[in-house]
Write a protein that holds these residues in place. Structure first.
Motif, mmCIF file in Angstrom:
data_model
loop_
_atom_site.group_PDB
_atom_site.id
_atom_site.type_symbol
_atom_site.label_atom_id
_atom_site.label_comp_id
_atom_site.label_asym_id
_atom_site.label_seq_id
_atom_site.Cartn_x
_atom_site.Cartn_y
_atom_site.Cartn_z
ATOM 1 N N SER A 187 -10.918 3.501 0.174
ATOM 2 C CA SER A 187 -11.458 3.508 -1.181
ATOM 3 C C SER A 187 -12.814 4.215 -1.224
ATOM 4 N N ARG A 188 -13.651 3.967 -0.226
ATOM 5 C CA ARG A 188 -14.959 4.619 -0.178
ATOM 6 C C ARG A 188 -14.833 6.122 0.044
ATOM 7 N N THR A 233 -8.516 -0.641 3.997
ATOM 8 C CA THR A 233 -8.400 -0.374 2.553
ATOM 9 C C THR A 233 -9.750 -0.039 1.942
ATOM 10 N N MET A 234 -10.775 -0.779 2.347
ATOM 11 C CA MET A 234 -12.112 -0.528 1.821
ATOM 12 C C MET A 234 -12.635 0.838 2.268
ATOM 13 N N ALA A 235 -12.371 1.225 3.497
ATOM 14 C CA ALA A 235 -12.817 2.522 3.995
ATOM 15 C C ALA A 235 -12.132 3.660 3.259
ATOM 16 N N SER A 294 -9.214 -3.598 14.029
ATOM 17 C CA SER A 294 -9.705 -3.686 12.654
ATOM 18 C C SER A 294 -8.598 -4.246 11.781
ATOM 19 N N TYR A 330 -13.817 6.309 7.592
ATOM 20 C CA TYR A 330 -12.384 6.069 7.414
ATOM 21 C C TYR A 330 -11.619 6.390 8.692
ATOM 22 N N GLU A 332 0.832 -1.202 0.000
ATOM 23 C CA GLU A 332 0.000 0.000 0.000
ATOM 24 C C GLU A 332 0.869 1.256 0.000
ATOM 25 N N ASN A 385 -7.995 -5.199 5.463
ATOM 26 C CA ASN A 385 -9.013 -5.166 4.404
ATOM 27 C C ASN A 385 -10.070 -4.105 4.686
ATOM 28 N N SER A 386 -10.502 -4.000 5.940
ATOM 29 C CA SER A 386 -11.500 -2.992 6.309
ATOM 30 C C SER A 386 -10.942 -1.588 6.128
ATOM 31 N N THR A 443 -12.267 3.673 11.226
ATOM 32 C CA THR A 443 -11.587 2.418 10.869
ATOM 33 C C THR A 443 -10.082 2.545 11.069
ATOM 34 N N GLU A 455 -13.822 7.675 -3.311
ATOM 35 C CA GLU A 455 -14.953 7.659 -4.225
ATOM 36 C C GLU A 455 -15.981 8.712 -3.838
#
Length: 498
Positions: free
Chosen positions: A449-450, A445-447, A439, A427, A240, A442-443, A430, A453
């Motif tokens: 990304s959201r 990274t997803m936060a 946490s 984010y 990352e 994966n959680s 998390t 976006e």
């Protein structure tokens, strides 16, 4: 008038900012300032101004043609020395004789075109002088002290009448087209503005992501040292961090490209660095589709263009119809003239001069050429009317659809803003949970990304809102925030650019 003063003040301020750009390498602009600067200084703005000025001088020429004109026609001196053929009545033969003469002529006239009749009224005065040299040397002056006359076609095509209908319409269309093009500039700069804003936000996010990923990787190393996370998770954190630095380089390239496009369009120095300020959530503006459609029919230059197309087609029908039948023209003048061997005598006891001329043009056999042209013009008029109806229907549909899009975009901004707030909170929460070990990667990274976006969606929502709003302004030439016609400030707008 207040808006004009504000605009002038802003333009002066920006000019000073650009003057000191080498000292202060970065300037700040918001959306409205960018639009004002683009309307004033961009190359597209200069093109728009010159297109209008071309139409303006064309209209001035038309107006001048309706005023009396003063014309001087003169041959100051003409000297001839040659052999010319003459008839010798004593010998009943043609002979060549030497000729030497001096000639001078002048005519001063005032003429006025009459739109209603299509004729020309004139008043003029003439003076001529001739001197022959040789065996029989003599001089003569001929004068027309005063003459008044009128000429016109009785049944022919009256171009003046059609110019009176079409030329003012063309000029009014040119004024509205200028405002329309200015609003089109606003649309263009909005795209450049938000493209740059998106690039700046992505660059800022990439910077934050580099710092955050490095911090998380260091935390991961510490936690891996106490076997709190697996080696796979540690490698993921390192990946990352590497990806974040690569993303930063790519976003920096995109930012430079977007910056270059933005400052180039505004006709600014290519080295200028601009920091954009995103507009706040716009105030609630209600636009009714019926009102927008009414303003579009009143103001949009395309509707005047449609009317002009029909008038020009009708003019061609009138021209071809009248050229297919007989025509008569009349010329009449009344005045005085005299001839004498000296200048004073040529003005002494002038005799009345009367001239009346009637001309006829009668088509006899042309094998249907004129009739064919007349029928072609009629068919062209019918096609033009149908085409105009289709264009009007398309325009009405575009206005209604744009208003509907605007009303939808207005609601989407609220949703995008709420989604951005939630994504930021998610984010941060998390990230804090990851730091304390509650946490997984994966959680996190997803936060992240959201969050990215959500930021992009919010900027896109703002862009779509302002694009829809200025497209409605362009189509209607109406300011729905101030509730006024954009043409009301046309003269002030032109004074700024002069």
């Amino acid at each position: 008038m207040r808006d004009v003063v504000i605009k002038r003040f802003f333009i002066i301020s920006v000019s000073l900012s650009l003057f000191f750009v080498n000292t202060y390498s970065q300037m700040k602009l918001d959306l409205q300032q960018s639009i004002m600067l683009a309307k004033d200084s961009s190359l597209q703005a200069f093109r728009t101004q010159n297109l209008y000025l071309s139409s303006y001088w064309e209209y001035r020429s038309y107006k001048a043609g309706r005023l009396p004109s003063l014309t001087l026609k003169t041959t100051p001196i003409q000297y001839n020395r040659d052999f010319t053929k003459r008839y010798d009545y004593e010998s009943n033969i043609d002979v060549y004789r030497k000729q030497q003469s001096l000639y001078s002529y002048g005519n001063l006239s005032i003429s006025q075109n009459l739109d209603f009749t299509g004729g020309t009224f004139f008043i003029d005065s003439e003076l001529g002088y001739m001197r022959n040299f040789g065996e029989n040397t003599y001089s003569q002056f001929t004068t027309v002290p005063f003459r008044i006359g009128y000429s016109q076609s009785l049944f022919g095509f009256n171009s003046f009448k059609w110019e009176r209908k079409i030329e003012p319409l063309k000029y009014e269309k040119a004024k509205r087209q200028y405002i329309y093009n200015s609003e089109e500039i606003a649309e263009t700069v909005i795209n450049y503005f938000f493209n740059l804003a998106m690039a700046q936000v992505e660059y800022d996010m990439a910077l934050d992501n580099v710092a955050s990923s490095d911090t998380l990787y260091k935390i991961g190393e510490s936690r891996h040292g106490i076997a709190a996370i697996s080696r796979a998770d540690l490698l993921t954190l390192k990946l990352e961090a590497v990806n974040a630095r690569n993303t930063l380089k790519n976003t920096e390239i995109s930012l430079k490209r977007a910056m270059f496009n933005f400052v180039s369009y505004l006709n600014m120095d290519k080295e200028t660095i601009v920091k954009l300020t995103l507009p706040d959530r716009p105030r609630d503006i209600d636009i009714d589709a019926d009102d927008a459609l009414r303003y579009a029919k009143e103001n949009n230059p395309d509707f005047l263009s449609y009317k002009q197309e029909i008038l020009e087609a009708e003019r061609e029908v009138d021209r071809t119809r009248k050229s297919s039948t007989f025509d008569a023209s009349i010329y009449a003048s009344v005045g005085f003239n005299q001839v004498a061997s000296n200048f004073t005598g040529s003005y002494h006891h002038p005799l009345q001069q009367d001239i009346v001329s009637i001309g006829l043009t009668i088509p006899i056999i042309d094998w249907g050429v004129r009739k064919g042209r007349a029928n072609m013009a009629k068919n062209t008029l019918n096609v033009t009317k149908i085409s105009v109806q289709q264009k009007i229907l398309q325009m009405e549909q575009d206005v209604i659809m744009t208003v509907n899009d605007f009303n939808i975009q207005k609601d989407l901004i609220g949703s995008a803003e709420e989604a951005l707030e939630l994504a930021n909170l998610a984010y941060e929460s998390t990230r804090e949970r990851f730091i304390i070990g509650k946490s997984d990667i994966n959680s996190l990274t997803m936060a992240l990304s959201r969050q990215k976006e959500a930021r992009k969606n919010y900027i896109s929502a703002l862009q779509n809102y302002w694009l829809s709003y200025y497209k409605i302004r362009k189509m209607t030439l109406f300011d729905f925030e101030e509730q006024r016609m954009l043409s009301d400030s046309f003269d002030e707008m032109m004074n700024i650019h002069r």
